[in-house]
Design an enzyme around this catalytic site. Structure first.
Site, mmCIF file in Angstrom:
data_model
loop_
_atom_site.group_PDB
_atom_site.id
_atom_site.type_symbol
_atom_site.label_atom_id
_atom_site.label_comp_id
_atom_site.label_asym_id
_atom_site.label_seq_id
_atom_site.Cartn_x
_atom_site.Cartn_y
_atom_site.Cartn_z
ATOM 1 N N HIS A 179 -2.618 -4.325 6.056
ATOM 2 C CA HIS A 179 -1.822 -3.193 6.542
ATOM 3 C C HIS A 179 -2.603 -1.905 6.368
ATOM 4 O O HIS A 179 -3.511 -1.818 5.531
ATOM 5 C CB HIS A 179 -0.423 -3.153 5.928
ATOM 6 N N ASP B 180 -1.032 1.295 6.283
ATOM 7 C CA ASP B 180 -0.246 2.371 5.685
ATOM 8 C C ASP B 180 -0.312 2.277 4.157
ATOM 9 O O ASP B 180 -0.734 1.262 3.602
ATOM 10 C CB ASP B 180 1.220 2.315 6.153
ATOM 11 N N ASP C 177 -3.846 -1.481 -2.654
ATOM 12 C CA ASP C 177 -2.674 -1.883 -1.854
ATOM 13 C C ASP C 177 -2.700 -1.157 -0.522
ATOM 14 O O ASP C 177 -2.102 -0.107 -0.371
ATOM 15 C CB ASP C 177 -1.380 -1.577 -2.596
ATOM 16 N N GLU D 219 3.804 -1.726 6.736
ATOM 17 C CA GLU D 219 4.148 -2.770 5.767
ATOM 18 C C GLU D 219 4.998 -2.216 4.646
ATOM 19 O O GLU D 219 5.853 -2.895 4.094
ATOM 20 C CB GLU D 219 2.877 -3.414 5.199
ATOM 21 N N GLU D 220 4.749 -0.959 4.277
ATOM 22 C CA GLU D 220 5.405 -0.397 3.099
ATOM 23 C C GLU D 220 6.866 -0.025 3.324
ATOM 24 O O GLU D 220 7.545 0.429 2.404
ATOM 25 C CB GLU D 220 4.623 0.827 2.596
HETATM 26 ZN ZN LIG Z 1 0.612 -3.770 0.369
#
Ligand SMILES: [Zn+2]
Length: 442
Positions: free
Chosen positions: A79, A81, A111, A145-146
Site C-alpha cells: 500500500h 498510504d 508500514d 489500506e489504512e
Molecule cells: Zn500497513
C-alpha cells in the site's frame, strides 16, 4: 554499498510524498506515490494499468504476463498510504525520509512503504532482464489500506476482479525475526482477525444538574457499560494457527503448555513482556476496546443520551450473532437497557498453511537465515489480504528484516513514533521477492 541505492532512494521519496490517510476521501492522495512508482518502473516487457475510483486515490497494477495460462499468478502488493504522524513526538521529521546512518526514517518506513519499495525494485529488476515466467507476475501498489481499503484493494477486488485475480498474494506484515531456543523464527501471516464495530446507545432522562438524587443519568449508566465491557473476559480459543505457531516456536514445554490450555492461558500472560502478551492475547481472544464516547451537552444538564463506539476484533468462524451474544454477556442486566448498532462487520479470514508459496518463502528465507524456520501467525489487525482471500487467493503477509531491530521495536513502530528501517532489511526483502517470483512462477 554503492550509491545511489535504488531501494533506499525509492523509499525516501515515497515517505516524502506524505500520502497521509486520515480516513476522509480527500486525504491520502496516493496519486503522488502511484505516479512516482509508475515513473520508477519505467516501461518495457510489462503492462501498467491505473485505477482511480475517487480523485487522487490512484492505484497501480503492473503485470508481466506469463506464457502458460495454467501456471499460477503471483501478486506482490504494497500500500502507498500511511497513517498520520505527530511530529512533536518524533526525533526526526516524520516526512523527511532522512537516511540517518544506515536507517531510513519516516512514517511508512515499516508500514509498509519499505515493502512497497522493495517489491517495485524486484519487479523492475525482473522485468528489465527479460523475465519470461510461465506464471504471471503482478506488482500492485494500492491506495487506502489504512482506512479499510474502500478506494484501493477493496475497490479493485469488487469492481475490477479480472485485473487482480490471482493464486498467490504477498503483502504486509510478517517476517520480523523472533528469537527462540532453536534459532530465529520468521512468522508468515496466514490470516487475520475480523473487525466488528459496535455502537452502544445509552439512554437516560434529562433533568437539572442541581438535583442529581436518583437521576437517570445516561453518562453514569454509560460509565458502568464501559466498565463492564473493559472487564469482560471472553473465553480463550486455541485455534489451529495458534497451535502451529506455538509448537513451531520450540519454547520450553512449561511455557507452551499453559499457552495451549483454555484455562491457564490468561494467567500465563503475566510472565511475558507486555507487547508479546498483548499480541498473544489478541490472537486467541475476541477483544473489546471501548474507544469513543459522545454524550452530554451542558454542565448544568443531566444527559439523556450517550453514544459509545466499541472496537471489537473477531476470531476465525465468528459471525455477527457470536459477537452479539458476547456483548450481551458482558453487559449483563444492562443489555436490554441499551441499543446496539453494527455499522461494520468484516469477518476474519485465513489461508491454508501448507502451500507452494509457503515452501518457497521458507526456502528463500533459509538462504538468509540458515538457522531459521517459518511459523504461521494470525495478525490481529486488518490488512488488504482479506479481499484477495475472499476472491480465492492464498494471501500471506511477509517480508525479511535484519537482526538489527527487535520484535518489540517493530511492534511499537507500527503507527507509532520514530518509525524507521535499516537498509539491510530493504535489500533482504528485495532479494526475497526476486527469488520467490522466480521460484513460484517457473
Ligand atoms: Zn500497513
Amino acid at each position: 554499498m554503492s550509491a545511489p541505492d535504488e531501494v533506499t532512494d525509492l523509499l525516501q521519496h515515497l515517505i516524502r510524498n506524505a500520502c497521509v490517510n486520515d480516513g476522509s476521501v480527500e486525504s491520502g492522495q496516493e496519486v503522488r506515490n502511484a505516479d512516482l512508482l509508475h515513473a520508477f518502473l519505467g516501461r518495457g516487457g510489462f503492462d501498467v494499468e491505473r485505477y482511480e475510483p475517487a480523485p487522487g486515490r490512484r492505484s497501480l497494477v503492473a503485470r508481466v504476463e506469463g506464457s502458460d495460462p495454467r501456471a499460477p499468478t503471483l501478486v506482490l502488493m504494497g500500500h502507498t498510504d500511511v497513517v498520520p504522524a505527530n511530529a512533536d513526538r518524533w526525533r526526526r521529521d516524520p516526512f523527511g525520509g532522512e537516511l540517518i546512518g544506515d536507517e531510513v526514517w519516516g512514517r511508512g518506513a515499516v508500514d509498509m512503504l519499505n515493502l512497497t519499495a522493495s517489491m517495485a525494485v524486484a519487479f523492475r529488476r525482473l522485468a528489465s532482464r527479460g523475465f519470461t515466467p510461465r506464471g504471471t507476475l503482478v506488482y500492485l501498489a494500492v491506495a487506502d489500506e489504512e482506512a479499510l481499503g474502500a478506494w484501493g484493494a477493496g475497490h479493485l477486488c469488487a469492481e475490477e476482479p479480472d485485473a487482480v485475480r490471482s493464486d498467490y498474494v504477498i503483502t504486509e506484515s510478517g517476517g520480523i525475526p523472533i528469537p527462540s531456543p532453536t534459532g530465529v523464527k520468521l512468522p508468515i501471516i496466514v490470516g487475520e482477525k475480523g473487525s466488528h464495530w459496535a455502537i452502544v446507545r445509552v439512554k437516560g432522562t434529562p433533568g437539572h444538574g442541581s438535583q442529581p438524587w436518583r437521576a437517570d443519568n445516561a453518562l453514569v449508566t454509560a460509565a458502568e457499560v464501559v466498565r463492564r465491557i473493559a472487564s469482560y473476559r471472553p473465553a480463550t480459543q486455541i485455534h489451529d494457527v495458534w497451535r502451529r505457531f506455538l509448537e513451531g516456536m520450540d519454547y520450553p514445554s512449561e511455557v507452551v503448555a499453559p499457552l495451549l490450555s483454555d484455562d491457564g492461558f490468561v494467567d500465563a500472560l503475566d510472565a511475558l513482556p507486555l507487547g508479546m502478551a498483548r499480541q498473544f492475547h489478541a490472537c486467541t481472544h475476541t477483544t473489546f476496546s471501548p474507544n469513543v464516547a459522545h454524550g452530554g451537552s451542558k454542565i448544568n444538564t443531566i444527559p439523556d443520551a450517550v453514544e459509545l463506539q466499541v472496537d471489537i476484533r473477531t476470531l476465525p468462524g465468528q459471525g455477527v450473532e457470536d459477537v452479539d451474544a458476547q456483548l450481551r454477556e458482558a453487559l449483563g442486566d444492562l443489555a436490554d437497557a441499551v441499543e446496539l448498532e453494527v455499522p461494520s462487520h468484516d469477518p476474519s479470514s485465513a489461508s491454508p498453511i501448507d502451500t507452494p508459496l509457503w515452501d518457497s518463502l521458507t526456502r528463500a528465507s533459509k538462504r538468509v537465515y540458515a538457522d531459521a524456520s517459518t511459523v504461521p501467525f494470525l495478525t490481529v489487525g486488518a490488512t488488504d489480504a482479506r479481499f484477495f482471500r475472499r476472491l480465492g487467493a492464498t494471501a500471506y503477509g511477509y517480508g525479511l528484516f535484519s537482526r538489527k531491530l527487535t520484535f518489540e521495536d517493530y511492534a511499537t513502530m507500527f503507527h507509532g513514533d520514530d518509525e524507521r528501517v535499516d537498509v539491510e532489511s530493504l535489500h533482504l526483502s528485495t532479494d526475497l521477492w526476486e527469488a520467490v517470483a522466480t521460484d513460484v512462477l517457473g
